[in-house]
Design an enzyme around this catalytic site. Structure first.
Site, mmCIF file in Angstrom:
data_model
loop_
_atom_site.group_PDB
_atom_site.id
_atom_site.type_symbol
_atom_site.label_atom_id
_atom_site.label_comp_id
_atom_site.label_asym_id
_atom_site.label_seq_id
_atom_site.Cartn_x
_atom_site.Cartn_y
_atom_site.Cartn_z
ATOM 1 C CG ASN A 53 -0.251 -0.037 2.512
ATOM 2 O OD1 ASN A 53 0.446 0.907 2.855
ATOM 3 N ND2 ASN A 53 -0.396 -1.125 3.266
ATOM 4 C CE LYS B 68 -11.340 1.699 11.221
ATOM 5 N NZ LYS B 68 -10.455 2.154 10.140
ATOM 6 C CG PHE C 37 -3.177 6.563 12.842
ATOM 7 C CD1 PHE C 37 -2.385 6.233 13.926
ATOM 8 C CD2 PHE C 37 -3.090 7.841 12.321
ATOM 9 C CE1 PHE C 37 -1.533 7.158 14.485
ATOM 10 C CE2 PHE C 37 -2.242 8.781 12.863
ATOM 11 C CZ PHE C 37 -1.463 8.442 13.945
ATOM 12 N N PRO D 227 -3.923 -11.082 11.085
ATOM 13 C CG PRO D 227 -2.080 -11.481 12.447
ATOM 14 C CD PRO D 227 -2.602 -11.702 11.063
HETATM 15 O O1 C5P Z 1 -9.801 -1.440 10.926
HETATM 16 P P1 C5P Z 1 -8.704 -0.737 10.221
HETATM 17 O O2 C5P Z 1 -7.731 -1.657 9.539
HETATM 18 O O3 C5P Z 1 -9.165 0.350 9.287
HETATM 19 O O4 C5P Z 1 -7.947 0.020 11.408
HETATM 20 C C1 C5P Z 1 -6.876 0.834 11.205
HETATM 21 C C2 C5P Z 1 -5.949 0.740 12.390
HETATM 22 O O5 C5P Z 1 -5.770 -0.627 12.748
HETATM 23 C C3 C5P Z 1 -4.570 1.284 12.096
HETATM 24 O O6 C5P Z 1 -4.124 1.956 13.248
HETATM 25 C C4 C5P Z 1 -3.750 0.052 11.804
HETATM 26 O O7 C5P Z 1 -2.420 0.184 12.165
HETATM 27 C C5 C5P Z 1 -4.422 -1.015 12.626
HETATM 28 N N1 C5P Z 1 -4.404 -2.338 12.019
HETATM 29 C C6 C5P Z 1 -3.666 -3.347 12.608
HETATM 30 N N2 C5P Z 1 -3.658 -4.600 12.087
HETATM 31 C C7 C5P Z 1 -4.368 -4.894 10.986
HETATM 32 C C8 C5P Z 1 -5.129 -3.867 10.358
HETATM 33 C C9 C5P Z 1 -5.125 -2.612 10.917
HETATM 34 O O8 C5P Z 1 -3.008 -3.099 13.615
HETATM 35 N N3 C5P Z 1 -4.318 -6.110 10.461
#
Ligand code: C5P
Length: 399
Positions: free
Chosen positions: A210, A337, A323, A305
């Site tokens: 990304n 969230k 974030f 995860p």
């Molecule tokens: O639910 P979402 O992925 O949009 O949430 C974003 C936040 O969750 C970010 O702070 C990101 O670092 C964290 N995240 C994580 N592990 C994942 C996906 C997102 O720690 N697999």
């Protein structure tokens, strides 16, 4: 409140209509305990008089680089040494260009060049000038040189246009300045931060990734360190220099990051999940390069995860910050969230073309259970300092 107590601030006023806000800014800086001296450029002097700025600062106003009087007393070197912070507000497009080039052909530019302290600019200009390729190039150069950038805000402009380029309000500028100084707000706290993208291998040469540059997470690591914390940064692959005084661990995939976080999370006071962790990875990475012998290729993905949610679900757990990067309806998703992942605080930003990811500046809405604060557009290091200050306040409130 004495957030700027004993601080010396050299305020540079350049030639834009927003110079009319400079006296109010001087007053507010002084209210927070700062001593303020003003350098007025020739163009700045066309908008506001030295007498006004002298009256509100209680100090003589400096205008000349080559003045016998000034050089015998407070020349540009003395002024640069005196200042803990040089704040240029309003900062015109022209002054941004001159600062980016390192010129020293007037007193303010010479002070900036001679300074070993912090420099911050608060741009104010017509929206077209702000958007121009040259100004955006100068902005990137200034940020790369370590200059803090406060704003600009968007809204209606003196020229009749509506867009980005308004000077931040004096109250916002003063808050940005207060956020710059080491606060000791996190002295001896253990802070674990994730940053950057994760890359999910498909085969030995290809991966899913990304646009995250890691800048926000790295800026947070530096800001937490400056606030006195012991910082561990777990970073996906990025093209950024290692921040001094921070323990850096490099990882590649979400699974690597997950392991690295779980190994180090015990005993942490704060966890900040600033990484753009991939939600999915290929079910199986092929050991050999995938050949293009089929018309269609279907890639099966499996969930990674959720590192942040897992950290937030621990007991005991650190103060947990996430974030939210969304392309629309940011606040609704962020609030959801915050609740679903059971976070202590979330920083939400709009992402899309030229916004949020892989750019040098950003704006954040920060939410916590029962509260919210907007952090207006600023460079990521500036935002990071403000966010760390907020995290420290919320941590104290939750203790
Ligand atoms: O639910 P979402 O992925 O949009 O949430 C974003 C936040 O969750 C970010 O702070 C990101 O670092 C964290 N995240 C994580 N592990 C994942 C996906 C997102 O720690 N697999």
């Amino acid at each position: 409140m004495n957030a700027l107590g004993n601080k010396h601030i050299l305020l540079g006023v350049t030639g834009g209509i927003a110079a009319y806000k400079a006296p109010e800014l001087v007053r507010r800086l002084r209210e927070l305990g700062a001593t303020v001296q003003v350098v007025l450029t020739a163009a700045g002097g066309a908008f506001i008089t030295p007498l006004t700025l002298q009256a509100v600062s209680g100090q003589p106003v400096h205008t000349q680089l080559l003045s016998a009087e000034a050089e015998s007393g407070m020349g540009h070197i003395e002024l640069a040494r005196w200042a803990d912070l040089i704040l240029i507000a309003p900062c015109t497009a022209d002054f941004m260009a001159r600062l980016a080039q390192g010129r020293s052909d007037d007193l303010l530019a010479a002070c900036c060049l001679a300074s070993r302290g912090a420099i911050a600019v608060a741009p104010a200009m017509n929206a077209g000038m702000w958007d121009s390729a040259a100004t955006q190039r100068n902005l990137r150069q200034l940020i790369a040189d370590g200059v803090q950038v406060f704003g600009p805000a968007s809204g209606s402009q003196a020229c009749g246009e509506v867009g980005e380029g308004r000077l931040l309000e004096p109250a916002e500028l003063v808050a940005c300045c207060a956020g710059l100084f080491g606060t000791n707000a996190l002295t001896d706290k253990q802070v674990l931060i994730t940053a950057g993208p994760t890359l999910e291998d498909m085969d030995p040469v290809r991966y899913l990734g990304n646009r995250s540059s890691g800048r926000m997470g790295y800026a947070l690591a530096a800001a937490a360190r400056d606030a006195g914390a012991v910082v561990t940064l777990i970073s996906g692959p990025v093209a950024l220099a290692e921040p001094p005084g921070v323990t850096l661990l490099r990882v590649r995939s979400a699974s690597d990051m997950h392991h690295a976080v779980l190994e180090r999370i015990a005993g942490m006071d704060i966890f900040i999940g600033a990484a753009a962790v991939a939600d999915y990875r290929p079910a199986q990475a092929s050991a050999r390069k995938i050949k293009k012998d089929q018309e269609h290729l279907t890639l099966e993905l499996v969930r990674n995860p959720d590192i942040l949610a897992e950290v937030a679900a621990r007991s005991p757990r650190p103060f947990t910050v996430g974030f939210a990067a969304e392309t629309d309806d940011v606040l609704t998703y962020a609030r959801r969230k915050l609740e679903d992942k059971n976070l202590d605080l979330i920083a939400a930003n709009l992402v899309g073309a030229g916004q949020g990811f892989d750019v040098a500046d950003n704006a954040l809405s920060v939410l916590w259970p029962g509260g919210q604060q907007e952090l207006p557009r600023a460079s990521k290091p500036t935002l990071a300092r403000q966010l760390v200050k907020l995290i420290a306040e919320r941590l104290r409130a939750s203790a």
